[in-house]
Design a protein around this motif. Structure first.
Motif, PDB file in Angstrom:
ATOM      1  N   ALA A 172     -14.200  -0.386 -81.861  1.00  0.00           N
ATOM      2  CA  ALA A 172     -15.090   0.132 -80.819  1.00  0.00           C
ATOM      3  C   ALA A 172     -16.549  -0.219 -81.074  1.00  0.00           C
ATOM      4  O   ALA A 172     -17.328  -0.382 -80.129  1.00  0.00           O
ATOM      5  CB  ALA A 172     -14.923   1.642 -80.693  1.00  0.00           C
ATOM      6  N   VAL A 173     -16.944  -0.311 -82.345  1.00  0.00           N
ATOM      7  CA  VAL A 173     -18.363  -0.550 -82.637  1.00  0.00           C
ATOM      8  C   VAL A 173     -18.675  -2.012 -82.906  1.00  0.00           C
ATOM      9  O   VAL A 173     -19.836  -2.361 -83.154  1.00  0.00           O
ATOM     10  CB  VAL A 173     -18.833   0.316 -83.828  1.00  0.00           C
ATOM     11  CG1 VAL A 173     -18.608   1.787 -83.543  1.00  0.00           C
ATOM     12  CG2 VAL A 173     -18.167  -0.089 -85.127  1.00  0.00           C
ATOM     13  N   MET A 174     -17.683  -2.884 -82.854  1.00  0.00           N
ATOM     14  CA  MET A 174     -17.941  -4.312 -83.045  1.00  0.00           C
ATOM     15  C   MET A 174     -18.872  -4.843 -81.958  1.00  0.00           C
ATOM     16  O   MET A 174     -18.863  -4.372 -80.816  1.00  0.00           O
ATOM     17  CB  MET A 174     -16.624  -5.093 -83.007  1.00  0.00           C
ATOM     18  CG  MET A 174     -15.724  -4.910 -84.230  1.00  0.00           C
ATOM     19  SD  MET A 174     -16.312  -5.733 -85.718  1.00  0.00           S
ATOM     20  CE  MET A 174     -16.054  -7.454 -85.291  1.00  0.00           C
ATOM     21  N   ALA A 175     -19.676  -5.819 -82.300  1.00  0.00           N
ATOM     22  CA  ALA A 175     -20.523  -6.556 -81.356  1.00  0.00           C
ATOM     23  C   ALA A 175     -21.659  -5.723 -80.788  1.00  0.00           C
ATOM     24  O   ALA A 175     -22.112  -5.951 -79.672  1.00  0.00           O
ATOM     25  CB  ALA A 175     -19.684  -7.161 -80.221  1.00  0.00           C
ATOM     26  N   ASN A 176     -22.133  -4.747 -81.553  1.00  0.00           N
ATOM     27  CA  ASN A 176     -23.324  -3.975 -81.164  1.00  0.00           C
ATOM     28  C   ASN A 176     -23.258  -3.459 -79.726  1.00  0.00           C
ATOM     29  O   ASN A 176     -24.061  -3.849 -78.861  1.00  0.00           O
ATOM     30  CB  ASN A 176     -24.590  -4.829 -81.349  1.00  0.00           C
ATOM     31  CG  ASN A 176     -24.809  -5.213 -82.788  1.00  0.00           C
ATOM     32  OD1 ASN A 176     -24.688  -4.379 -83.673  1.00  0.00           O
ATOM     33  ND2 ASN A 176     -25.115  -6.488 -83.026  1.00  0.00           N
ATOM     34  N   PRO A 177     -22.335  -2.572 -79.427  1.00  0.00           N
ATOM     35  CA  PRO A 177     -22.204  -2.058 -78.052  1.00  0.00           C
ATOM     36  C   PRO A 177     -23.452  -1.304 -77.611  1.00  0.00           C
ATOM     37  O   PRO A 177     -24.158  -0.706 -78.429  1.00  0.00           O
ATOM     38  CB  PRO A 177     -21.001  -1.122 -78.143  1.00  0.00           C
ATOM     39  CG  PRO A 177     -20.905  -0.753 -79.588  1.00  0.00           C
ATOM     40  CD  PRO A 177     -21.361  -1.950 -80.348  1.00  0.00           C
TER      41      PRO A 177
END
Length: 293
Positions: free
Chosen positions: A143-148
């Motif tokens: 869920a927190v991958m890629a700087n949401p």
């Protein structure tokens, strides 16, 4: 700023979400609270565009939310969404690339997150080989991958041990400190009390309370704890006092008339020493029970 305005959703004769409105401000963590079937998951799905609302709107930074906006949200669904028979690192890289990261950057972030969670040596393992708690760690990492730009998390702490809870709480606090609005549901009111800037409480599809903890406490019953020498049973007959509990020298009371606080303290001092006379603010559990009764 994520804004939910008058969301409504009906399934047949059931109104699962009924005119729900709240904000998730930039850089704040908002706890989403309610019993099973209260409408939390349905509301989150409408925020993410997975369900169309029957009425109401979702806005992002003051304008109608778009598919592009949602593509940069971090979302953890109730039913979870990773593949049990695929390698952890491959799934995290794939999810991050869907959000625009390069493969190299995605691999570096996945490795960093897994090492942080004590799973650095399990990157090539299939998800199904992990314990349920470790699978939950991977779900949150996804869920927190890629700087949401926002996080919408449905029961992210479910099944985690205390150490893992602290790890996840620290991770979410870091994201909020960067300005990311975070909305997460949980049945763990003590956790919401510790982490959240505000909370939203649903009951049977309707929002029954929202605000900061201080704001909600101010709406609840304000009580006082009195600790004296000897037996405090005499408070039961004192005017303008509603007694919740008396246990030996300690009484928990609600003061109901003007001047009752001073009058009670004066009487207690007349009878002997007063060891404590303090305001007792309601806990989140008490607030929750009161507004959902």
């Amino acid at each position: 700023m994520l804004e939910v305005s008058h969301l409504t959703r009906t399934f047949g004769q059931l109104k699962a979400v009924d005119d729900v409105s709240f904000d998730v401000p930039t850089g704040q963590m908002i706890g989403f609270v309610g019993g099973n079937g209260a409408g939390k998951t349905t509301t989150m799905r409408m925020i993410m565009g997975l369900l169309a609302p029957d009425g109401g709107t979702v806005t992002w930074n003051g304008r109608p939310i778009t598919r592009e906006d949602r593509a940069h949200f971090g979302y953890m669904p109730e039913e979870r969404g990773l593949y049990p028979k695929q390698a952890i690192v491959d799934q995290l890289i794939y999810i991050a690339r869907l959000k625009g990261m390069t493969a190299a950057a995605a691999r570096a972030e996945a490795t960093s997150l897994m090492e942080r969670f004590g799973l650095g040596d399990r990157l090539k393992d299939k998800l199904e080989k992990l314990s349920l708690g470790n699978q939950q760690r991977v779900q949150i990492a996804a869920a927190v991958m890629a700087n949401p730009i926002a996080l919408i998390l449905d029961e992210p702490f479910s099944g985690l041990d205390p150490k893992a809870v602290d790890q996840m709480a620290g991770l979410l606090a870091e994201r909020a400190a960067r300005g990311v609005p975070v909305l997460f549901s949980s049945h763990q009111l003590d956790l919401i009390d510790r982490l959240c800037d505000g909370l939203v409480i649903l009951s049977e599809g309707r929002m029954v309370a929202d605000g900061t903890k201080d704001e909600l406490e101010s709406r609840g019953r304000l009580r006082h704890r009195l600790v004296v020498d000897g037996d405090a049973g005499w408070v039961r007959d004192f005017p303008d006092v509603r007694v919740d509990d008396v246990d030996g020298s300690t009484a928990l009371v609600e003061l109901q008339g003007p001047g009752a606080e001073q009058a009670l303290l004066t009487e207690a001092l007349r009878r002997g020493s007063v060891h404590e006379f303090a305001i007792v603010r309601p806990t989140l559990s008490e607030i929750y029970r009161e507004v959902t009764a």
